[in-house]
Design a protein around this motif. Structure first.
Motif, PDB file in Angstrom:
ATOM      1  N   UNK A  39      -3.102  -4.053   3.095  1.00 22.44           N
ATOM      2  CA  UNK A  39      -3.369  -3.205   4.274  1.00 22.44           C
ATOM      3  C   UNK A  39      -4.873  -3.143   4.541  1.00 22.44           C
ATOM      4  N   UNK A  40      -5.631  -2.952   3.472  1.00 24.63           N
ATOM      5  CA  UNK A  40      -7.083  -2.842   3.629  1.00 24.63           C
ATOM      6  C   UNK A  40      -7.672  -4.168   4.133  1.00 24.63           C
ATOM      7  N   UNK A  41      -7.177  -5.272   3.568  1.00 27.35           N
ATOM      8  CA  UNK A  41      -7.665  -6.584   4.016  1.00 27.35           C
ATOM      9  C   UNK A  41      -7.361  -6.792   5.500  1.00 27.35           C
ATOM     10  N   UNK A  42      -6.170  -6.356   5.929  1.00 23.79           N
ATOM     11  CA  UNK A  42      -5.802  -6.523   7.344  1.00 23.79           C
ATOM     12  C   UNK A  42      -6.751  -5.712   8.229  1.00 23.79           C
ATOM     13  N   UNK A  43      -6.973  -4.452   7.858  1.00 21.36           N
ATOM     14  CA  UNK A  43      -7.860  -3.605   8.668  1.00 21.36           C
ATOM     15  C   UNK A  43      -9.263  -4.210   8.712  1.00 21.36           C
ATOM     16  N   UNK A  44      -9.747  -4.649   7.550  1.00 13.36           N
ATOM     17  CA  UNK A  44     -11.106  -5.219   7.502  1.00 13.36           C
ATOM     18  C   UNK A  44     -11.217  -6.496   8.327  1.00 13.36           C
ATOM     19  N   UNK A  45     -10.086  -7.205   8.509  1.00  7.62           N
ATOM     20  CA  UNK A  45     -10.141  -8.433   9.317  1.00  7.62           C
ATOM     21  C   UNK A  45     -10.040  -8.101  10.808  1.00  7.62           C
ATOM     22  N   UNK A  46      -9.914  -6.796  11.129  1.00  2.00           N
ATOM     23  CA  UNK A  46      -9.874  -6.388  12.540  1.00  2.00           C
ATOM     24  C   UNK A  46      -8.479  -6.353  13.111  1.00  2.00           C
ATOM     25  N   UNK A  47      -7.463  -6.364  12.230  1.00  2.00           N
ATOM     26  CA  UNK A  47      -6.079  -6.390  12.700  1.00  2.00           C
ATOM     27  C   UNK A  47      -5.525  -4.974  12.837  1.00  2.00           C
ATOM     28  N   UNK A  48      -4.750  -4.734  13.890  1.00  2.00           N
ATOM     29  CA  UNK A  48      -3.967  -3.495  13.942  1.00  2.00           C
ATOM     30  C   UNK A  48      -2.906  -3.579  12.860  1.00  2.00           C
ATOM     31  N   UNK A  49      -2.404  -2.403  12.461  1.00  2.00           N
ATOM     32  CA  UNK A  49      -1.461  -2.382  11.354  1.00  2.00           C
ATOM     33  C   UNK A  49      -0.173  -1.682  11.773  1.00  2.00           C
ATOM     34  N   UNK A  50       0.943  -2.427  11.721  1.00  2.00           N
ATOM     35  CA  UNK A  50       2.274  -1.825  11.898  1.00  2.00           C
ATOM     36  C   UNK A  50       2.750  -1.527  10.484  1.00  2.00           C
ATOM     37  N   UNK A  51       2.638  -0.269  10.093  1.00  2.00           N
ATOM     38  CA  UNK A  51       2.696   0.055   8.667  1.00  2.00           C
ATOM     39  C   UNK A  51       4.040   0.614   8.213  1.00  2.00           C
ATOM     40  N   UNK A  52       4.811  -0.253   7.527  1.00  2.00           N
ATOM     41  CA  UNK A  52       6.037   0.227   6.863  1.00  2.00           C
ATOM     42  C   UNK A  52       5.692   0.688   5.455  1.00  2.00           C
ATOM     43  N   UNK A  53       4.711   0.014   4.851  1.00  2.00           N
ATOM     44  CA  UNK A  53       4.323   0.315   3.462  1.00  2.00           C
ATOM     45  C   UNK A  53       3.680   1.699   3.367  1.00  2.00           C
ATOM     46  N   UNK A  54       4.536   2.720   3.159  1.00  2.00           N
ATOM     47  CA  UNK A  54       4.057   4.114   3.151  1.00  2.00           C
ATOM     48  C   UNK A  54       3.109   4.367   2.000  1.00  2.00           C
ATOM     49  N   UNK A  55       3.209   3.524   0.929  1.00  2.00           N
ATOM     50  CA  UNK A  55       2.346   3.700  -0.243  1.00  2.00           C
ATOM     51  C   UNK A  55       0.872   3.579   0.131  1.00  2.00           C
ATOM     52  N   UNK A  56       0.566   2.771   1.153  1.00  2.00           N
ATOM     53  CA  UNK A  56      -0.823   2.633   1.612  1.00  2.00           C
ATOM     54  C   UNK A  56      -1.399   4.006   1.961  1.00  2.00           C
ATOM     55  N   UNK A  57      -0.611   4.802   2.673  1.00  2.00           N
ATOM     56  CA  UNK A  57      -1.084   6.123   3.110  1.00  2.00           C
ATOM     57  C   UNK A  57      -1.030   7.120   1.962  1.00  2.00           C
ATOM     58  N   UNK A  58       0.045   7.071   1.186  1.00  2.00           N
ATOM     59  CA  UNK A  58       0.191   8.036   0.087  1.00  2.00           C
ATOM     60  C   UNK A  58      -0.922   7.839  -0.950  1.00  2.00           C
ATOM     61  N   UNK A  59      -1.251   6.583  -1.237  1.00  2.00           N
ATOM     62  CA  UNK A  59      -2.251   6.326  -2.285  1.00  2.00           C
ATOM     63  C   UNK A  59      -3.666   6.603  -1.811  1.00  2.00           C
ATOM     64  N   UNK A  60      -3.964   6.181  -0.590  1.00  2.00           N
ATOM     65  CA  UNK A  60      -5.376   6.204  -0.173  1.00  2.00           C
ATOM     66  C   UNK A  60      -5.504   6.456   1.328  1.00  2.00           C
ATOM     67  N   UNK A  61      -4.652   7.327   1.847  1.00  2.00           N
ATOM     68  CA  UNK A  61      -4.569   7.504   3.296  1.00  2.00           C
ATOM     69  C   UNK A  61      -5.892   7.842   3.963  1.00  2.00           C
ATOM     70  N   UNK A  62      -6.621   8.786   3.365  1.00  2.00           N
ATOM     71  CA  UNK A  62      -7.852   9.207   4.058  1.00  2.00           C
ATOM     72  C   UNK A  62      -8.870   8.067   4.143  1.00  2.00           C
ATOM     73  N   UNK A  63      -8.997   7.316   3.041  1.00  2.00           N
ATOM     74  CA  UNK A  63      -9.939   6.180   3.050  1.00  2.00           C
ATOM     75  C   UNK A  63      -9.487   5.122   4.054  1.00  2.00           C
ATOM     76  N   UNK A  64      -8.194   4.882   4.080  1.00  2.00           N
ATOM     77  CA  UNK A  64      -7.645   3.840   4.960  1.00  2.00           C
ATOM     78  C   UNK A  64      -7.804   4.242   6.437  1.00  2.00           C
ATOM     79  N   UNK A  65      -7.556   5.505   6.747  1.00  2.00           N
ATOM     80  CA  UNK A  65      -7.697   5.960   8.143  1.00  2.00           C
ATOM     81  C   UNK A  65      -9.160   5.903   8.576  1.00  2.00           C
ATOM     82  N   UNK A  66     -10.058   6.248   7.646  1.00  2.00           N
ATOM     83  CA  UNK A  66     -11.495   6.209   7.955  1.00  2.00           C
ATOM     84  C   UNK A  66     -11.925   4.756   8.238  1.00  2.00           C
ATOM     85  N   UNK A  67     -11.444   3.863   7.389  1.00  2.00           N
ATOM     86  CA  UNK A  67     -11.780   2.442   7.564  1.00  2.00           C
ATOM     87  C   UNK A  67     -11.245   1.918   8.903  1.00  2.00           C
ATOM     88  N   UNK A  68     -10.024   2.324   9.236  1.00  2.00           N
ATOM     89  CA  UNK A  68      -9.422   1.867  10.500  1.00  2.00           C
ATOM     90  C   UNK A  68     -10.264   2.358  11.680  1.00  2.00           C
TER      91      UNK A  68
END
Ligand code: NDP
Ligand code: MG
Length: 359
Positions: free
Chosen positions: A85-114
């Protein structure tokens, strides 16, 4: 312009549904990347079907960076989905996110990065998809009501749940999904993950996220607005619906499935039994505590589920394992993914030690 789509976890339940949606609209979508892990023969078949797509079963992060999709469907199971998920965001890709673990594990960091990268994260988890689109139309709610099917043990007593097998837990009444999430639906750990996912994605307090059991899985979730009114999204339980909503976003998706008929439709709702499903209360507590607790909730549960699947612990041990690991101190502040991965690893070790002591 066609959207260039990456499908991570293409051989899984979400991956296959996403490919079904995309295959119906070749004018709007081009598959540019497909990933799998162990089902290599299936991946080779997909390569024949989508010859211009890069197909990988390793070096996924490099492949994402090289391909730079417009939108990435992340249908990888479990914590392994976080780094892609992080690699996708860093490559400039939008994310259609089924993998809920991305948000549960590191949601705030991931949303900030997005936000920094100017990309959108569109939830695919059916409840969060429903809420996301309701909020886009109506604004911030005062309460979120997540619906839960109740799983195969809804009518079991605790005594009956004592000796259930993996096969029993895999017999989900309404949804057809991968193994891990199906076991989580039986224990209601999946709803626990979704409580945390909702708190982080929609920036709402844990006490304002409620759960209601709705065995038909037709109402995919509801929001209550400040005037007291509830708004809901209804459709058949089929993931092609929320996947299409994410892939076409911000456009409105064409119908991905047959419409719901109201000719003879019964919708039931009941309160979840937290004595039978104590892992729900652990999730609310982890969401309230924040910091590394949500990540640890996920890690301990993943270890417990893998032990249950390999007959190393019983079904009712799953919440006990999560409770044991969560009562430790996970209140360290963190601002990087490394700290998350470290906590994930440590929590798993604690879970495994506890399971060994239990036996
Ligand atoms: P599946 O088990 O059906 O599929 C998982 C996919 O991920 C497979 O393609 C698998 O590859 C791949 N995969 C598994 N482990 C790894 C790994 N370590 N590295 C890279 N790829 C890996 O799962 P689901 O499709 O059911 O679920 C996927 C995600 O979507 C989960 O986070 C789940 O919670 C979420 N979700 C799923 C729903 C559903 O209806 N299925 C509903 C809502 C959310 P292979 O099989 O080739 O080994
Ligand atoms: Mg869900």
């Amino acid at each position: 312009m066609k959207k260039r789509v990456a499908i991570l976890g293409a051989t899984g339940s979400i991956g296959k549904s996403a490919l079904d949606v995309i295959s119906k609209d070749p004018d709007n979508f081009e598959v540019v990347l497909l990933s799998a892990r162990s089902r290599i023969t299936e991946l080779e078949q997909l390569k024949k079907q989508f010859p211009s797509a890069v197909c990988v079963n390793n070096n996924l992060l490099d492949a994402i960076r090289n391909v730079q999709p417009d939108i990435t469907v992340n249908g990888i199971a479990g914590s392994a989905g976080l780094e892609p998920s992080i690699a996708a965001i860093k490559s400039g890709s939008n994310l259609a996110l089924a993998n809920k673990e991305t948000i549960v594990m590191a949601g705030e960091l991931v949303l900030k990065l997005a936000k920094e990268m100017g990309v959108n994260i569109i939830p695919v988890d059916s409840e969060h998809s429903a809420i996301y689109h309701l909020i886009n139309g109506l604004g911030a709610p005062s309460e979120i009501i997540l619906t839960a099917s109740g799983g195969p043990f809804r009518k079991h007593t605790i005594q009956e749940m004592q000796n259930v097998t993996v096969e029993d837990a895999l017999a989900h009444p309404t949804w057809n999904m991968g193994t891990k999430i199906t076991i989580d639906s039986a224990s209601m750990a999946n709803k626990g993950l979704e409580i945390i996912e909702a708190c982080i994605l929609f920036k709402i307090q844990a006490d304002n996220v409620k759960v209601v059991v709705h065995p038909q899985s037709i109402v995919h979730s509801m929001i209550r607005m400040h005037n007291g009114a509830f708004y809901a999204q209804l459709s058949k339980p089929d993931m092609r619906n929320p996947i299409a909503d994410a892939l076409y976003w911000p456009e409105i998706a064409p119908p991905a499935i047959d419409p719901l008929s109201f000719d003879s439709l019964t919708l039931e709702f009941e309160k979840p039994d937290t004595n039978k499903f104590p892992i729900l209360n652990l999730a609310w507590e982890a969401a309230r505590l924040g910091k590394l607790y949500p990540c640890v909730y996920n890690a301990a549960n993943e270890e417990a589920v893998s032990c249950f699947i390999s007959n190393k612990c019983g079904f009712l041990d799953i919440p006990k394992i999560a409770e044991y690991v969560l009562q430790m101190d996970w209140s360290k502040e963190f601002d990087n993914i490394e700290a998350v991965l470290e906590a994930d690893k440590k929590a798993r070790l604690e879970a495994v030690n506890f399971i060994q002591k239990m036996r």
